[in-house]
Scaffold this active site. Structure first.
Site, PDB file in Angstrom:
ATOM      1  CB  CYS A 176      -0.956   0.009   1.187  1.00 10.26           C
ATOM      2  SG  CYS A 176      -2.329  -1.130   0.964  1.00 10.26           S
ATOM      3  CD  GLN A 177       6.202   3.183   2.366  1.00  8.90           C
ATOM      4  OE1 GLN A 177       6.825   2.142   2.216  1.00  8.90           O
ATOM      5  NE2 GLN A 177       6.580   4.103   3.210  1.00  8.90           N
ATOM      6  N   PRO A 188       8.202  -6.170  -4.896  1.00  7.37           N
ATOM      7  CG  PRO A 188       6.839  -4.261  -5.085  1.00  7.37           C
ATOM      8  CD  PRO A 188       6.807  -5.716  -4.715  1.00  7.37           C
ATOM      9  N   GLY A 235      12.751  -4.422  -0.914  1.00  6.04           N
ATOM     10  CA  GLY A 235      13.561  -5.284  -0.050  1.00  6.04           C
ATOM     11  C   GLY A 235      12.704  -5.774   1.096  1.00  6.04           C
ATOM     12  CG  HIS A 293      15.690  -0.700   6.630  1.00  9.64           C
ATOM     13  ND1 HIS A 293      16.342   0.517   6.577  1.00  9.64           N
ATOM     14  CD2 HIS A 293      14.483  -0.490   6.055  1.00  9.64           C
ATOM     15  CE1 HIS A 293      15.553   1.408   5.990  1.00  9.64           C
ATOM     16  NE2 HIS A 293      14.423   0.820   5.669  1.00  9.64           N
ATOM     17  CD  GLU A 294      11.862  -3.300   5.773  1.00 10.75           C
ATOM     18  OE1 GLU A 294      10.948  -2.549   6.146  1.00 10.75           O
ATOM     19  OE2 GLU A 294      12.565  -3.055   4.775  1.00 10.75           O
ATOM     20  CE1 TYR A 324      14.671   3.017   2.530  1.00 14.89           C
ATOM     21  CE2 TYR A 324      14.131   4.607   0.821  1.00 14.89           C
ATOM     22  CZ  TYR A 324      13.832   3.454   1.525  1.00 14.89           C
ATOM     23  OH  TYR A 324      12.697   2.750   1.222  1.00 14.89           O
TER      24      TYR A 324
END
Length: 608
Positions: free
Chosen positions: A135-136, A269, A271, A298-299, A386
């Protein structure tokens, strides 16, 4: 005026407080349909007599206001790239603080940009279909009408009926109420999830398919296809809990109860996508060497920066991503040593240089704070928020000193917890926090805020600790000589990331390698058949620049197996230069394999 230019909703008049998604997944028709209930609070005192929601290519069938069906709604003309505003009349408005419930019956359409549907043939064991959402930034509006802005946060209940297991961005309540299928179709179960921490619309997530689950820690599971499960478990079980405990010491305890990872099929699509409770991750991190688990760091860091504390609009995306890269590198430093933070930052600096070069150094999208009025936030997506965001925070850390800066981190994440903010509020919070600290305040007087926020191009480059990259640079230097004879011992004992840095250096050569050099490199360093896409994709980049025809077909093959945009877009651009026909044929052959977001971006790249 609302401060988010990428929504058509009137969220300054009404705010979504709770969302109930009562939806069924229909794999045959490739649709999601059902009823979504939005509980909206009136922000004004009877001043607003309509609720305007974002929608994009959604089939809206009927609407009820507080349980009574209404005909007073209209789907207005499409306004690219934001979709069609849905206006629902609320005659007489509502007193401030009143909650109005809208029940909206919907179905997605084949133009939905948030969902990808995979046929059994596109999955690894080729037995069952699969679907997942992304959704982002502004794609939730293509699943159901909503206030599709990160400036609004809502709690959620998910009630999802599917013939296959379901995961969502909430805590699982389990499955219930089996219904037999008709005409030989599979039966379905109702899968329930709840999310008590308010989250923005872009974190709404669903996935359904042949999904198996295993434990990777005391509060973590990994979910993926049954055949991939044990490999994914091995890849993640060593580090996940260690990462969580490390960041809890830097910020404060993890708030979302469980931290789970769903490893998606290869056409995902990105990482990773930091959907709460279930991070969605690319299968390229499952490389059999535990070398790419930094994506998980990171996540995971997003559980604080982005998910608990969110950018108020995509113009301030650096507040999500810059902070997350900063925290990710702090985790890496704590686990592996400070030199690894600089090592990761050096790789990131190269990515930043590449993005600035691609856009052009005066381009709007190379600024930290960007103007997205009338623009699609997906078009601005790059490593700039980033890495430039990271560099701003790293600069501030060095300016006031790390021990002093470290006191600000939990303060910032406490002040803005469950809220959204913009860059100006970040600045005010920072200056206010250090107001009583004379030395820090004095140091902060030297910050050129306008340059950091609005100046395009690269920020000032810091002095990095190069101890871990020096040998990568030294080996690359040897390759400048046409007579250099490589041997597997050149990279013995290296981490995959050190090989990445070496390959990045070779990509910077003003004169590319010769085809025979490229082939010798691939052979000596086993780069052709590696399972690690971070390595193979960069080696193919070196080979394509060398016009080494032996990598053309392997590149095309990789493009049929990997859907992560970071690899796909870069390789298509490089393949275009040497063999446009092969690039176009490869895209034609694989375009249904790619996610709609990726497909659209590659189509734009191929036209340039």
């Amino acid at each position: 005026m609302p401060r988010d230019p990428n929504t058509l909703s009137n969220y300054n008049n009404w705010r979504t407080k709770h969302t109930i998604a009562d939806l069924a997944i229909d794999f045959k028709k490739q649709r999601v349909h059902g009823t979504v209930t939005l509980q909206l609070e009136s922000i004004t005192d009877k001043e607003s007599e309509e609720i305007i929601l974002d929608t994009s290519f959604v089939d809206v069938q009927k609407i009820a206001v507080d349980g009574s069906k209404t005909e007073e709604w209209v789907l207005k003309e499409r306004n690219e790239p934001y979709g069609s505003p849905l206006s629902v009349k609320i005659p007489g408005g509502a007193a401030k603080g009143t909650i109005i419930a809208l029940d909206i019956t919907i179905s997605t359409t084949d133009k939905c940009t948030a969902l990808q549907w995979l046929t059994p043939a596109q999955t690894s064991n080729k037995k069952f279909p699969y679907m997942f959402s992304q959704c982002q930034a502004i794609h939730n509006r293509s699943i159901f009408p909503c206030q599709d802005t990160p400036d609004v946060k809502s709690t959620y209940d998910f009630r999802i009926r599917s013939p296959l297991p379901v995961l969502a961005s909430g805590l699982p309540r389990g499955a219930a109420s089996f219904v037999h299928g008709e005409n030989g179709e599979s039966g379905t179960l109702l899968y329930s999830f709840y999310q008590e921490i308010p989250m923005p619309s872009y974190l709404f997530a669903l996935s359904s398919g042949d999904i198996a689950t295993a434990s990777i820690g005391s509060r973590s599971l990994v979910s993926t296809g049954p055949e991939e499960l044990l490999g994914a478990k091995w890849e993640l079980e060593r580090d996940t809990e260690k990462f969580i405990e490390t960041i809890e010491k830097i910020v404060y305890p993890y708030e979302w109860t469980q931290y789970n990872v769903l490893v998606l099929p290869p056409s995902f699509p990105y990482g990773g996508m930091e959907n709460p409770v279930f991070t969605f991750a690319t299968p390229t991190i499952i490389s059999g060497d535990r070398e790419n688990v930094d994506v998980i760091a990171h996540e995971l860091a997003h559980s604080w920066s982005g998910n608990l504390v969110s950018n108020a609009s995509w113009e301030h995306f650096w507040l999500n991503e810059g902070w997350t890269v900063y925290l990710e590198r702090r985790i890496i430093a704590a686990v592996h040593g400070e030199a690894y933070r600089d090592f990761s930052s050096i790789i990131g600096w190269k990515a930043l240089e590449d993005s600035v070069k691609l856009f052009g150094e005066d381009h709007e999208f190379t600024k930290l704070v960007v103007d997205l009025k009338g623009k699609d936030p997906d078009d601005a997506f790059s490593s700039v928020p980033y890495e430039k965001g990271f560099h701003f925070l790293y600069y501030l850390e060095r300016l006031v000193g790390k021990p002093t800066w470290d006191k600000f981190i939990p303060h910032y994440f406490t002040t803005w917890k469950k809220k959204s903010l913009d860059s100006y509020e970040f600045k005010a919070t920072l200056l206010d926090f250090f107001a009583s600290d004379e030395a820090a305040s004095k140091a902060l007087e030297s910050v050129d805020w306008d340059s950091w926020f609005y100046k395009p191009g690269l920020p000032p480059k810091p002095e990095f600790d190069t101890s871990l990259v020096d040998k990568c640079y030294a080996l690359a230097k040897k390759w400048e000589s046409k007579d250099f004879v490589p041997s597997p011992s050149d990279i013995e004992g290296w981490s995959a990331n050190q090989v990445v840095v070496f390959l990045q250096q070779v990509q910077l050569f003003t004169t590319p390698l010769t085809p025979s050099q490229s082939q010798a490199m691939g052979k000596a360093y086993s780069l052709v058949d590696t399972q690690n896409v971070e390595l193979s994709s960069r080696y193919f980049g070196v080979g394509l620049a060398a016009k080494d025809e032996s990598v053309y077909l392997p590149t095309a093959e990789l493009l049929g197996k990997v859907g992560r945009m970071k690899f796909v877009r870069t390789l298509y651009r490089k393949l275009l230069v040497v063999d446009r026909k092969l690039a176009e044929e490869t895209f034609e052959k694989n375009k249904d394999f790619y996610h709609p977001i990726c497909r659209e971006q590659v189509e734009k790249d191929l036209k340039e």
